[in-house]
Enzyme design. Sequence first.
Site, PDB file in Angstrom:
ATOM      1  N   ASP A  30     -26.665  79.567 -17.349  1.00 14.98           N
ATOM      2  CA  ASP A  30     -27.389  79.000 -18.794  1.00 14.98           C
ATOM      3  C   ASP A  30     -27.608  77.430 -18.691  1.00 14.98           C
ATOM      4  O   ASP A  30     -26.881  76.685 -18.467  1.00 14.98           O
ATOM      5  CB  ASP A  30     -26.118  79.354 -19.740  1.00 14.98           C
ATOM      6  CG  ASP A  30     -26.538  79.092 -21.078  1.00 14.98           C
ATOM      7  OD1 ASP A  30     -27.556  78.705 -21.253  1.00 14.98           O
ATOM      8  OD2 ASP A  30     -25.572  79.036 -22.029  1.00 14.98           O
TER       9      ASP A  30
ATOM     10  N   SER B 194     -31.084  78.125 -22.951  1.00 15.40           N
ATOM     11  CA  SER B 194     -30.680  79.333 -23.566  1.00 15.40           C
ATOM     12  C   SER B 194     -31.741  80.261 -24.420  1.00 15.40           C
ATOM     13  O   SER B 194     -32.916  80.288 -24.125  1.00 15.40           O
ATOM     14  CB  SER B 194     -29.204  79.301 -24.090  1.00 15.40           C
ATOM     15  OG  SER B 194     -28.585  80.463 -24.116  1.00 15.40           O
TER      16      SER B 194
END
Length: 374
Positions: free
Chosen positions: A203, A65
């Site tokens: 993600d 991320s």
Amino acid sequence: MILATTGSTCATLGEMVTVLSIDGGGIKGIIPATILEFLEGQLQEVDNNKDARLADYFDVIGGTSTGGLLTAMITTPNENNRPFAAAKDIVPFYFEHGPHIFNSSGTIFGPMYDGKYLLQVLQEKLGETRVHQALTEVAISSFDIKTNKPVIFTKSNLAKSPELDAKMYDICYSTAAAPIYFPPHYFVTHTSNGDRYEFNLVDGAVATVGDPALLSLSVATRLAQEDPAFSSIKSLDYKQMLLLSLGTGTNSEFDKTYTAEEAAKWGPLRWLLAIQQMTNAASSYMTDYYLSTVFQARHSQNNYLRVQENALTGTTTEMDDASEANMELLVQVGETLLKKPVSKDSPETYEEALKRFAKLLSDRKKLRANKASY
């Protein structure tokens, strides 16, 4: 807390594998960015070299991320084949672009943010650079929602899987495409036969649940087994592994308790947000607990340092509050964290631990350079 460079340590220091791992957490990436700025400054001071960069000292840098974004920023080369961003450039990056990335451009039935600005700025900053050009080994995670499998982008895996040699901006957007917040990312690369290879990614925290330390250590272990420079290192020889893991702060939601009666009133969105926050915080804690236990069991507890703020409150717990006031608070969190003790059992602060870490990284780099000259 950090291993000293004396005695028998010096004999093998040059073969030690050094690993940096950076958690996910959206705008809270300002916290590890502040820590990285301090560490890089210490490396420059120790080596009397203002051009010293983190990528010069770590064999593996991993992130998920926002941690994947930081990883790319400090490992992607510029026209002089040096990192295009110094650590001191990262916090200003968040201040300049964060408010545009986390705007209210989403729709009520779709992600909260459309991701267009994020992808645009990544393309501008990272250009056409691909994984193989990274200045050190990287480990950036994502998750393919079509194959339902994690995707790990590393340099060392390209010979076997050339389709993973994607553009860094595609990788960075993918690892940051948190469900609910940003749309998934689709792009195409090619296999060794020239066939199209499709990615449908979200993600990286879906794959690593926020803390990529175990992933980064796994990549480092494989690197040690395959690289002749680390021939003396055996599998799971944590005495020859040096791991620095940077968190983005634990979420107050994890510390708050709920009753069944209260949670029974939640709708799907409230549950999704709570589960994501709780899972990330719990996983981060368990990963740290596991690594601390394993390193200690192998008498290598001084080779692992976790830098984490465990008492975030108010707006600093939000991964998408990119207001200037909150970003200033996050900088303060990072700066204050440096002054805090590493543990309740030791008066040593994170600042002191990182200074010794910098000295160890510097010594190891010099010893390896000397060995290579023979």
